[in-house]
Scaffold this active site. Sequence first.
Site, short mmCIF file in Angstrom:
data_model
loop_
_atom_site.label_atom_id
_atom_site.label_comp_id
_atom_site.label_asym_id
_atom_site.label_seq_id
_atom_site.Cartn_x
_atom_site.Cartn_y
_atom_site.Cartn_z
N GLY A 214 55.38 85.65 41.15
CA GLY A 214 56.46 85.85 40.21
C GLY A 214 55.97 85.74 38.77
N CYS A 215 56.74 86.29 37.85
CA CYS A 215 56.31 86.32 36.44
C CYS A 215 56.27 84.92 35.85
CB CYS A 215 57.23 87.23 35.64
SG CYS A 215 58.98 86.89 35.84
N TYR A 216 57.37 84.17 35.98
CA TYR A 216 57.37 82.79 35.48
C TYR A 216 56.32 81.96 36.21
CZ TYR A 216 61.75 82.83 32.72
OH TYR A 216 62.71 83.02 31.77
#
Length: 885
Positions: A680-682
């Site tokens: 995921g990006c975060y």
Amino acid sequence: MLAASRVSSLTSHVARQAVQVTGQRQAVLIAVRRRGNVSVRSIQSVAQTDRDTITRLLYSIGTKREVERHLRIFSSSSHPSQPAKFAVIKVGGAVLDQIDELALSLSFLYRVGLYPVVLHGAGPQLNSIIESEGVIPDYIDGIRVTDAKTLQIARRVFLEQNLKLVGALEKLGTRARPITSGVFTADYLDKEKYRLVGNITRVDKRPIEASIRAGALPILTSLAETPDGQILNVNADIAAGELAKELEPMKIVFLNEKGGMFHGITGEKLDVINLDEEYEQLMKEPWVKYGTKLKLREFKELLDHLPRSSSVAVISADNLQRELFTDSGAGTLIRRGYRLFKHNSIDSVGADRFRQVIHDRDPEVQSGASSVTSVLSDLQKTPYTIYGDEPLDAIAIVTRPEGEVPIMTKLLASRNGVLNNVVDNVFNAIKKDHRKLFWTAKVDDDNRSWHFERADGSFTRAGKSLFWYGVQDIAEVQKIVKDFEAKGRLERAYLPVGPSAPPERAFPGATRSYSTLARRQVPSGSRGYATAVTSQPTSAEPKRLALIGARGYTGQALTSLLSGHPYIDLTHVSSRQLAGYPLQGYTKSSITHTNLSVEDVERMEKDGEVDAWVMALPNGVCKPFVDAIDRGAKVRSSGESSVIVDLSADYRFESGWKYGLPELYGRDGIRKSKRISNPGCYATSTQLLIAPLLKYVKPACGPTVFGISGYSGAGTVAGTNDADGKPTTVPKVTPESLAGGFRPYSLTDHIHEREAGRHLTSLLADPTNPMKVAFIPSVAPWFSGIISTLSLPLSEKVTARDVKALYEDKYGGEKLIHIKSGVPGLLDIENKHSWTVGGFQVHSEGDRAVVVGGLDNLLKGAATQCLQNLNLALGYDEYDGISID
């Protein structure tokens, strides 16, 4: 080994043949001189004939173009006012035991009018004598401790070896002058520790230049003297380096018996080391230690003091000619190298610097056919990219109107750019960005063969050749060239691509036009990176990709990246809402959206229609498609499954899937995997932030990360159809709804919190005690980009400088990680393929560290990372299709 032996044998044979021929001429010339009736002009004529003969002999070890280019560059490097600019050659003591081979190689250079400055050691010979007298050689930190007795022996040995080499050269008709003193002035390095060992403080080049002006090779020892006359011993490598700093030669050659530097694990010879790009990473490699690390450090320190045109070569004596006169070389070349750039504006390069390059190198400008102003004016008419290296030793201009085939309109290189293969590196950067390319060159271009070697096809007419790669069908070439002509991007002279132009319009001396479509293999002139020795071999075989779920922001970003990928072709795009509509943003081919069912996917996998799948679907939707691929793979004739990269969170916690964050969890596992979960990006930013500080995490008091993302991170929802009835998407969270501020959400138990903790646990010294991460996200009114702030309680006191050093040690060699001192801002991360970290701070009580990291959530947080994983799993270079920010 057999091939290398044959090359070495050939080079030695050429040297012997050259010296034999010129030796015979020398004998004739001496006889004529004795009769007293030889003129200066006749002597010069004989010398020129010798040079021409030897030059032709050199063609047996390299192409005529290579040999003549290197000879021209080396010959022009020396000027009567500074005659020692060609090369400093340091001869190791072990090489002196092969005196005949060494003398042949040096005589060869002398015969073509090149005067290297030769400095030799005598370590093995000195050790042999000392040990025979019952004295054990003593070293401290690799430096020979030199007492009065050792120095006395050393001086005698140096003089003997020096005269031995001079005598061997004179025997071959090569004039040589022994220079055993008067060049190096030194102080004591550390009198108590090393005794009579010197630290060079001054180099007097006058005796060397006088020798060359007199037509003799200068042969030096590394002995030095203090200002009051005390002789001191100096390590020959160090003396050669100090000599090079004074003379600033184009080449510093270290002759050793091994013939180069070698990889500490594989044993492979290192072809080239580009220090600007590779030094930091090489110094971290486990196989780079002891002597290798010392030499790399010395080479870097030396080259940092010299012009960028200077380079170091480590080579054996019998391969000296091949190293100096061919592009592929034979030993290990160490150079400052280059950092390549690509900019879409002249201002980014530097307008004054760019104008100067055009003025100095553009043949159209130099001939008066064009002007700098007209070149710059033409450039503003269409989108373009300028490729080059930092010192502008090579620049190329590629015009690239949207949806059209690009043309390389300029390729301009300095002498150094040609000599050090920077041109090839710039051209390779262009090939990574463009699958098809056209360019032109004049028929009288000195490097015309370079163009032929790199083109898939060519066509010559009216004094110019048109080259291209990426097109194999002549009908397609005709279509592209017609389009160029219609839009004024190419001269009408090339149309039609077929019969010759009428004789009255033909270029004088060009009796016919021709077209070729044969695949040309680039010769082995490109020397590989030292750091590439440890990497896996990469493929250039095209692969087919299917994308399921292309409607969202991430699918769109990935589509754009794939459009510029040199090998991966997007062949299927599935979207239920957009089925039947053409795909936008992909320029390699025309693709229409389809709505692939689970049954379609199973059949395609069974029939081997694609090599890889990317799932860009919402969480919880992916599994039926993955199950279908698994079923199809079981009955596939090849027995091998396609690669799957899942962009959702569905498989990030599955043990059978490889978690694809290359910078933290390694590349080898991804290369071997067929099932990859994209982080995921975060979670990507969170893990990269925490990992370097794991050993300082305070027990029972884990880190907290505050993340702020652009509104694209919230995804899209279906909007109203446009005027043509085509479905549209709109942001799930609009900037207007945020009223200029930002909105915290999912304040506890966010899935990226659990994801980061799970995978960071695998990096802990004790993974039985799971890592817990507190994560609080917010959404902001900008489009893309995440800024994450880490607050980490420390188990022991460290300084901010220590914290920054931890990140530099962890990520120093990573191409997609940038480390800065200040706090990263949105401009550092938006539309960038990299993750940037900075703002390193420690609380005044030393018990809490704060670090800020950022990435573009659609790129490094999703599409770019997906492409990294695809490249690794499909056998490509990890960064193919990804521009390094």
